[in-house]
Write an enzyme that holds these catalytic residues in place. Structure first.
Site, PDB file in Angstrom:
ATOM      1  N   LYS A  79      93.410 -60.172  20.178  1.00 27.25           N
ATOM      2  CA  LYS A  79      93.000 -60.334  21.572  1.00 27.25           C
ATOM      3  C   LYS A  79      92.048 -59.215  21.976  1.00 27.25           C
ATOM      4  O   LYS A  79      92.232 -58.062  21.571  1.00 27.25           O
ATOM      5  CB  LYS A  79      94.253 -60.339  22.459  1.00 27.25           C
ATOM      6  CG  LYS A  79      94.021 -60.678  23.930  1.00 27.25           C
ATOM      7  CD  LYS A  79      95.358 -60.732  24.658  1.00 27.25           C
ATOM      8  CE  LYS A  79      95.216 -61.075  26.130  1.00 27.25           C
ATOM      9  NZ  LYS A  79      96.534 -61.140  26.813  1.00 27.25           N
ATOM     10  N   SER A 154      97.359 -65.191  29.442  1.00 24.40           N
ATOM     11  CA  SER A 154      95.993 -64.753  29.252  1.00 24.40           C
ATOM     12  C   SER A 154      95.533 -64.732  27.799  1.00 24.40           C
ATOM     13  O   SER A 154      94.337 -64.579  27.533  1.00 24.40           O
ATOM     14  CB  SER A 154      95.831 -63.343  29.847  1.00 24.40           C
ATOM     15  OG  SER A 154      96.667 -62.408  29.177  1.00 24.40           O
ATOM     16  N   SER A 178     102.000 -64.048  28.914  1.00 28.47           N
ATOM     17  CA  SER A 178     100.647 -64.263  28.404  1.00 28.47           C
ATOM     18  C   SER A 178     100.550 -64.587  26.928  1.00 28.47           C
ATOM     19  O   SER A 178      99.483 -64.950  26.448  1.00 28.47           O
ATOM     20  CB  SER A 178      99.772 -63.046  28.709  1.00 28.47           C
ATOM     21  OG  SER A 178      99.455 -62.999  30.082  1.00 28.47           O
TER      22      SER A 178
END
Length: 494
Positions: A79, A154, A178
């Protein structure tokens, strides 16, 4: 090689048996990214040259007969809020456009120690604030099961990369769901470990008492393997626990006979989609058939977790993001009069609307006159919720719920309805508020979209999560179903 169905642990066996080279694996995954990522938008950066160079180096180690690491030759996506040396770390924000990390996060150090290879950095909601990856300031990401729908957030890019065969494993962050929510939406396995199990060193902070780095994989064994590789104490993160890390991937068992599993009634009330409810109830029956003792329970204060979470998370975000001021590093406005103007305009222009909304909320609840009414009360509620969860975990080995109240929603469906977006995290935020571990695994399909089952347990009992999840997975086929990304009958507007 079928990149859609082969697992990381099988890939490693193939490498060990010299059925395939690391370079062949790397090229296959890069070809897959070239093939589908124009539609999906999982990646913000792909390290093609570095990946191939590292793959060739690892192949030489094989030829020399050297000992292979646990993640040897496995392509892993990261990420874009977790630092990888000499790669961008933008948090999908205009504020950090062009920023290159000078060092590795602790989890990346561990991946490299175990000889995994980093394929690239994945898209996300800006500064990890969002539940759909629509808040990225860089690009739009799409769900591989339906290109008209969001992948969740996210860590949406990380979930896409695994679900679509663009990476074997992925690392994300989970502040309020997330990792688990996009794992549910994309039909993969996602773990938020106990707060303190994995070092946060090198991850850009959002909510420091809530953030946790976690793992995303195609099945439970892969998730367990990556988790054991990146867990452990780190002196650079004082919140990490000085505890031995179990060999999660070696202790998996389908046998859960006698295990006590609680079903909190508050997680099955108003707002839960009927078809999602049915899928989760059917999953519970599978666990019962496998020998688990199922009993309804109650965690009444859990309904206050979402409100407490958004107050605490926003307060911590307003403090953590103060460092992005247009002066020390990051985006700087070109139209300013003085130093104060630089700060004001750089943040106004460099930060997106959701990030600014949470900074404003956080600053408000921390301000004089409102601190006691909001922030202090939220902390008290958090403590009470934690106490209830600790009590319930004394009675049960694990508790089970839906991961999300719905399947993946359509792009733009909730973007303007902030409360509707926030409610998609209603079942996931309690694990962050309390710090307990939680995992999402695929447990069904509703109208062609994956459904996630959430399993929670007590502090540092990830081994229980993995065993319950593995028992279910070995009795069902949901984890092996993959999306047909090549369908051309959808008008997804690209």
């Amino acid at each position: 090689m079928n990149y859609m169905t082969i697992t990381a642990h099988k890939l490693k066996d193939m490498i060990k048996n010299r059925e395939i080279s690391v370079e062949e694996i790397a090229r296959t995954y890069l070809d897959r990214v070239d093939e589908v990522d124009g539609k999906l938008g999982a990646y913000l950066y792909v390290a093609s040259e570095g990946l191939l160079q590292k793959a060739k180096e690892l192949d030489k180690k094989i030829s020399r007969g050297e000992i292979l690491g646990k993640l040897f030759g496995i392509p892993i996506s990261v990420k874009d809020n977790i630092s990888v040396e000499n790669m961008q770390n933008t948090c999908a924000s205009r504020m950090l456009t062009g920023y290159i990390s000078p060092y590795d996060a602790h989890v990346v150090e561990k991946i490299k120690f175990h000889q995994g290879i980093i394929i690239g950095k994945t898209n996300m909601d800006e500064f990890a604030m969002g539940s759909s990856t629509e808040n990225s300031s860089i690009k739009l990401s799409r769900n591989p099961w339906d290109l008209n729908r969001v992948p969740g957030g996210s860590s949406g890019g990380s979930a896409i990369s695994v679900a679509a065969g663009e990476a074997a494993l992925s690392i994300g962050t989970d502040t309020g769901g997330s990792i688990r929510q996009p794992a549910s939406f994309c039909g993969v396995v996602g773990l938020k470990p106990t707060y303190g199990r994995i070092s946060r060193y090198g991850a850009v902070a959002f909510g420091s008492t809530l953030d946790q780095i976690g793992t995303i994989a195609a099945d439970v064994e892969d998730c367990a393997l990556l988790t054991e590789c990146i867990s452990g104490m780190d002196k650079r993160d004082f919140t990490t626990a000085d505890m031995e890390v179990p060999k999660y991937s070696k202790s998996l068992s389908k046998d859960i006979k006698g295990m006590r599993i609680g079903i909190p009634k508050e997680y099955f009330g108003e707002g839960l989609n009927d078809k999602v409810r049915k899928s989760v109830e059917e999953a519970i029956l599978v666990l019962k058939e496998n020998g688990a003792q199922i009993k309804e329970c109650s965690i009444p204060l859990s309904e206050y977790a979402l409100a407490a979470y958004y107050i605490i998370a926003s307060a911590e975000a307003s403090s953590n993001l103060a460092r992005f001021d247009g002066i020390r590093y990051g985006y700087r406005s070109k139209n300013f009069k003085d130093a104060v103007d630089i700060y004001f305009k750089s943040r106004s222009e460099g930060l997106g609307s959701e990030v600014k909304r949470r900074i404003v909320l956080g600053t408000y609840v921390l301000s004089e006159g409102y601190y006691d009414d909001y922030y202090k009360k939220a902390l008290k509620v958090r403590k009470l919720i934690r106490n209830q969860f600790e009590d319930i975990m004394k009675e049960f080995h694990a508790i089970i719920s839906p991961t999300c109240p719905t399947t993946a929603f359509k792009i733009d469906e909730k973007k303007e309805d902030v409360m509707a977006m926030y409610l998609s995290d209603i079942y996931t935020v309690p694990a962050n508020i309390t710090g307990i571990p939680a995992i999402s695994i695929p447990c069904g399909m509703v109208d062609g979209l994956p459904v996630g089952l959430q399993i929670m347990s007590g502090y540092f009992r990830e081994n229980i999560l993995f065993n319950v999840a593995y028992s279910f997975e070995q009795s069902t086929k949901w984890h092996s179903i993959t999306p047909d990304i090549q369908k051309e009958d959808r008008n997804y507007g690209i």
